[in-house]
Design an enzyme around this catalytic site. Structure first.
Site, PDB file in Angstrom:
ATOM      1  N   SER A  42       8.522   1.439  -2.829  1.00 26.19           N
ATOM      2  CA  SER A  42       7.851   2.707  -3.043  1.00 26.19           C
ATOM      3  C   SER A  42       7.464   2.953  -4.495  1.00 26.19           C
ATOM      4  O   SER A  42       6.604   2.270  -5.030  1.00 26.19           O
ATOM      5  CB  SER A  42       8.754   3.819  -2.500  1.00 26.19           C
ATOM      6  OG  SER A  42       8.128   5.052  -2.540  1.00 26.19           O
TER       7      SER A  42
ATOM      8  N   ASP B 175      -1.859  -4.966 -11.827  1.00 28.42           N
ATOM      9  CA  ASP B 175      -3.297  -4.877 -11.564  1.00 28.42           C
ATOM     10  C   ASP B 175      -4.105  -4.574 -12.821  1.00 28.42           C
ATOM     11  O   ASP B 175      -5.319  -4.784 -12.838  1.00 28.42           O
ATOM     12  CB  ASP B 175      -3.567  -3.797 -10.511  1.00 28.42           C
ATOM     13  CG  ASP B 175      -3.246  -4.279  -9.106  1.00 28.42           C
ATOM     14  OD1 ASP B 175      -2.555  -5.306  -8.976  1.00 28.42           O
ATOM     15  OD2 ASP B 175      -3.686  -3.634  -8.142  1.00 28.42           O
TER      16      ASP B 175
ATOM     17  N   LYS C  44       6.325  -1.071   0.725  1.00 33.66           N
ATOM     18  CA  LYS C  44       6.234   0.279   1.258  1.00 33.66           C
ATOM     19  C   LYS C  44       5.103   1.017   0.534  1.00 33.66           C
ATOM     20  O   LYS C  44       5.209   1.325  -0.638  1.00 33.66           O
ATOM     21  CB  LYS C  44       7.571   0.988   1.080  1.00 33.66           C
ATOM     22  CG  LYS C  44       7.686   2.302   1.840  1.00 33.66           C
ATOM     23  CD  LYS C  44       7.206   3.469   1.031  1.00 33.66           C
ATOM     24  CE  LYS C  44       7.318   4.763   1.783  1.00 33.66           C
ATOM     25  NZ  LYS C  44       6.800   5.889   0.996  1.00 33.66           N
TER      26      LYS C  44
END
Length: 531
Positions: free
Chosen positions: A299, A310, A324
């Protein structure tokens, strides 16, 4: 974690909050009237409950039927939409708020007696003179020993309303005296940053156990102090971190990203997107950052790792994370219970959803760890299964994948899992219990020792190991620890560090030869050579 005693039983709270991202920025666009108008589906359920209440032949607890019904409904949605009974909402709220009202002691139950293992800094207990080794016999008029009470019941007598006095009767073994000590209850922190320290002259380490209301403030304090101590690189340990508040993850990632970089975005059922961008407040944008993750990092932990990966910032070290990518919102129910309902999905800056499939049911979903282990993924990076259809590319051309967790940039295999009794012993209360009894024979021996002295100079000697073997024999554990001296010594020293100095010392001992931390040091050293 092994070797730790907590003030309140937060394990249920952690289990219920595991993997949950709370979408604090999400808002309903429809009015409340629209949600709660009468309709045939709700009328049917209400009518059935009334029939059972008034007409069924036997008395039935319809509250329990409703609870089962709610759980069954949510179980058909997704693994992270959960019902929280009213008996647990307070515990969970405390855990996520990051504090509770009490006296400030770490304790354990030993032979039906509440033992103080440590007093917490700047709390009523420390100010009132409570010492490690004290036995708490009574709180006000309640006897707390010899009755077979649960630990939760005993602790509940120490908690209460801020400013309200509690009168404790204490037995102090070192002086063989019974003392009366009055303490005024006050807020006591439940820290989400377990520890922070310098691993070497240039690399700092921060361990974050969850994302609660106070996490960013704690993290920012740790980061500032480590920078002041010369940290040029930071290792953020998010292993076994189940998640928590989304906003805390966003703020943490912001510390390392230039202004304007996308951190994360969410998308609800209407296709509406909410994008979160980095601000200009980041204080470590020029430093090197390493994020440590494993199969239990979920999470909010994955939001941090995904945002940095990223954006081609830092290095993700470890094993594939939990997977998740759903956002929950907690909604109160009339009886004090609550439901955490999935209201959106979140995506990393490249557009990845890292949510793993739950199409085969909840049991299969949570059995994923066993599947990973069986196919060798926890030992070998090339055993990680990826889908070419979920292939994404970062701005600098690095290939990343969606669909089932964050795959680290640098893989570190799972350390050997100890077999049989040893694994159980090192993760049970046996180690801290023995350590308490060992310290209790002569607490003065360590009174003048500093945390640094203990970490650098103390090593469990043969008599301590022999004593632990005798302790296990009395408990009828048929295990000869002579083949595991190194592992047992480390566990004993860590438990001692925790009881003498607290979580920071505990983590310093555990991380002294941790494979992921050693990998970070190797990566940092290699980076310096190539610069």
């Amino acid at each position: 974690m092994k070797g730790r005693s907590y003030l309140i039983p937060i394990f249920v709270a952690l289990a219920l909050s595991a993997g949950i991202v709370i979408g604090s920025k999400m808002r309903f666009s429809d009015s409340a009237d629209l949600f709660f108008t009468s309709n045939s589906k709700k009328d049917k359920l209400n009518r059935l409950i009334d029939y059972i209440d008034y007409e069924y032949v036997d008395d039935v607890n319809t509250d329990s039927i409703v609870d089962v019904t709610v759980n069954n409904i949510l179980a058909k949605l997704d693994p992270h939409s959960v019902y929280i009974p009213n008996t647990q909402t307070e515990k969970i709220a405390e855990n996520m708020k990051g504090e509770f009202v009490g006296v400030g002691i770490s304790v354990m139950m030993l032979n039906d007696t509440l033992m103080v293992t440590r007093t917490l800094e700047d709390t009523p207990a420390e100010r009132g003179g409570i010492l490690a080794g004290d036995r708490i016999l009574m709180a006000d008029k309640d006897t707390l020993y010899g009755q077979g009470y649960s630990r939760g019941f005993v602790i509940s007598k120490l908690k209460g309303v801020e400013g309200v006095e509690v009168n404790l009767k204490i037995y102090r073994k070192s002086t063989d005296k019974v003392l009366d000590i009055a303490l005024n209850r006050a807020p006591v922190p439940l820290k989400s940053v377990d520890a922070f320290f310098m691993v070497n002259d240039e690399v700092g380490y921060i361990k974050v156990n969850r994302f609660a209301e106070t996490t960013y403030k704690e993290f920012r304090t740790a980061l500032t102090l480590l920078r002041h101590n010369g940290a040029k690189a930071i290792a953020i340990d998010l292993r076994d971190n189940p998640g928590g508040y989304m906003e805390m993850a966003e703020q943490m990632a912001d510390e390392f990203l230039p202004k304007g970089r996308l951190i994360v975005f969410t998308r609800n059922k209407r296709g509406e997107e909410d994008k979160i961008f980095a601000t200009d407040r980041g204080d470590f944008e020029s430093g090197k950052v390493y994020v440590l993750i494993n199969e239990n990092s979920a999470s909010a932990s994955e939001i941090v790792a995904g945002a940095l990966q990223d954006n081609d910032v830092g290095t993700i070290v470890g094993r594939r994370s939990f997977g998740k990518g759903l956002v929950q919102r907690e909604m109160p129910l009339p009886d004090g219970s609550a439901v955490r309902l999935t209201i959106a999905r979140y995506y990393t800056p490249t557009g990845r959803s890292i949510q793993k499939s739950y199409s085969n049911g909840i049991e299969d979903y949570y059995d994923d760890f066993q599947k990973r282990y069986e196919r060798g993924e926890l030992q070998y990076a090339d055993s990680i299964q990826v889908a070419d259809s979920l292939r994404f590319t970062t701005p600098k051309g690095k290939v990343v994948y969606g669909g089932g967790g964050i795959i680290p940039d640098v893989f570190v295999p799972l350390e050997t899992i100890y077999k049989g009794h040893l694994n159980y012993i090192l993760q049970s209360e046996l180690v801290p219990t023995y350590v308490f009894e060992y310290l209790d024979t002569d607490r003065g021996r360590f009174a003048s020792m500093t945390e640094d002295d203990f970490i650098k100079r103390f090593h469990p000697e043969e008599d301590m190991l022999n004593g632990f073997q005798e302790f296990l024999n009395k408990k009828e554990f048929g295990l000869n620890i002579s083949s595991y001296d190194k592992e047992v010594s480390k566990a004993l020293k860590a438990a001692m560090a925790n009881q003498l100095f607290g979580d920071n010392a505990y983590q310093r001992v555990l991380k002294s030869n941790d494979t992921m931390v050693l990998k970070v040091l190797e990566l940092y050293h290699n980076t310096k050579i190539t610069e």
